[in-house]
Design a protein around this motif. Structure first.
Motif: not given
Length: 265
Positions: A1-4, A6-9, A30-33, A39-42
């Motif tokens: 997983m890219s941190s970039d 995740f931060d962008s999401a 759906a776009l980034a499984p 994401l669900l935990s954050s």
């Protein structure tokens, strides 16, 4: 997983309408499984309700009672759909979970006069942790609203006391509309955190301590929301929209200014 990624999401979700967080979160997953678990935990999103098949009581779904696609009911302590080798709280922590759930259920009925509550505990190496969930929605009509509060805490055992760390999030959604004023949507969330050492005699003391922390935090956050959300919204709407004709408003302002000037003389 890219941190970039995740931060962008997270940045994107912060800029999108808060009342659509759940739908937008599903689209991003759906776009980034690969980002789904993180994401669900954050990301805090409005709580969903499910009925316990064994007790027929409603309970709330969150990341803390989820294992894969199954969710544990706090009333029966069983996962639905059934799950083998699921991680369960220890006997001691489960007993505290049940007692806390009963206490929060009474609190919910007294303060919210309805809604749904759930409590989930789990073990830590040097104590235990848990989450207290509360949800209240209004019936669908011209005015709709929803309140979701999520209180996550850690209790670290020490000699004769415990160190508690509480992180509370409230998600508020309000919408109304009529022909005279049109539509208005007010939604958002607020997060606050507190740490405190409190005396402990037995496991019952943990229930009292956590309950007090949650109750105090809810009171503070309700007052802040009333001041920030409702107060500011009232000022803005009052300045931008009025049922009073503009000529009358200007006349009232002129009269008000004239009175002020006369008092200065």
């Amino acid at each position: 997983m890219s941190s970039d990624q995740f931060d962008s999401a997270l940045d994107l979700l912060r800029r999108l309408p808060p009342h659509s967080t759940a739908a937008n979160l599903n689209r991003i997953c759906a776009l980034a499984p690969d980002l789904t678990e993180e994401l669900l935990s954050s990301v805090d999103q409005p709580l969903q309700t499910r009925q316990c098949k064994k007790t027929k009581r409603d309970y709330l779904l969150c990341d803390y009672n989820r294992d894969g696609d199954s969710y544990r009911s706090p009333w029966s302590n069983e996962f639905y759909p059934e799950l083998e080798d699921a991680e369960m709280p220890s006997e001691r922590v489960r007993k505290m979970e049940v007692r806390m759930g009963e206490a929060v259920d009474i609190y919910r009925e007294l303060y919210y006069e309805g809604g749904v509550s759930s409590v989930y505990f789990w073990d830590l190496d040097d104590g235990f942790a848990g989450v207290v969930l509360l949800k209240k929605t209004t019936p669908k009509s011209s005015s709709e609203g929803g309140w979701d509060s999520i209180h996550v805490f850690e209790a670290i055992d020490r000699a004769r006391n415990a160190h508690y760390k509480l992180t509370s999030t409230v998600i508020l959604r309000l919408s109304t509309g009529n022909e005279a004023l049109g539509d208005m949507d007010l939604s958002g969330n607020m997060t606050r955190q507190v740490e405190q050492d409190m005396p402990v005699q037995d496991d019952g003391s943990h229930i009292v301590n956590v309950g007090k922390l949650v109750e105090d935090m809810e009171l503070k956050m309700r007052n802040l929301l009333q001041e920030v959300y409702f107060g500011k919204a009232k000022d803005i709407v009052g300045d931008l929209r009025s049922l009073q004709p503009l000529t009358e408003a200007n006349r009232d302002k002129a009269t008000h200014q004239e009175m002020i000037n006369s008092m200065k003389r």
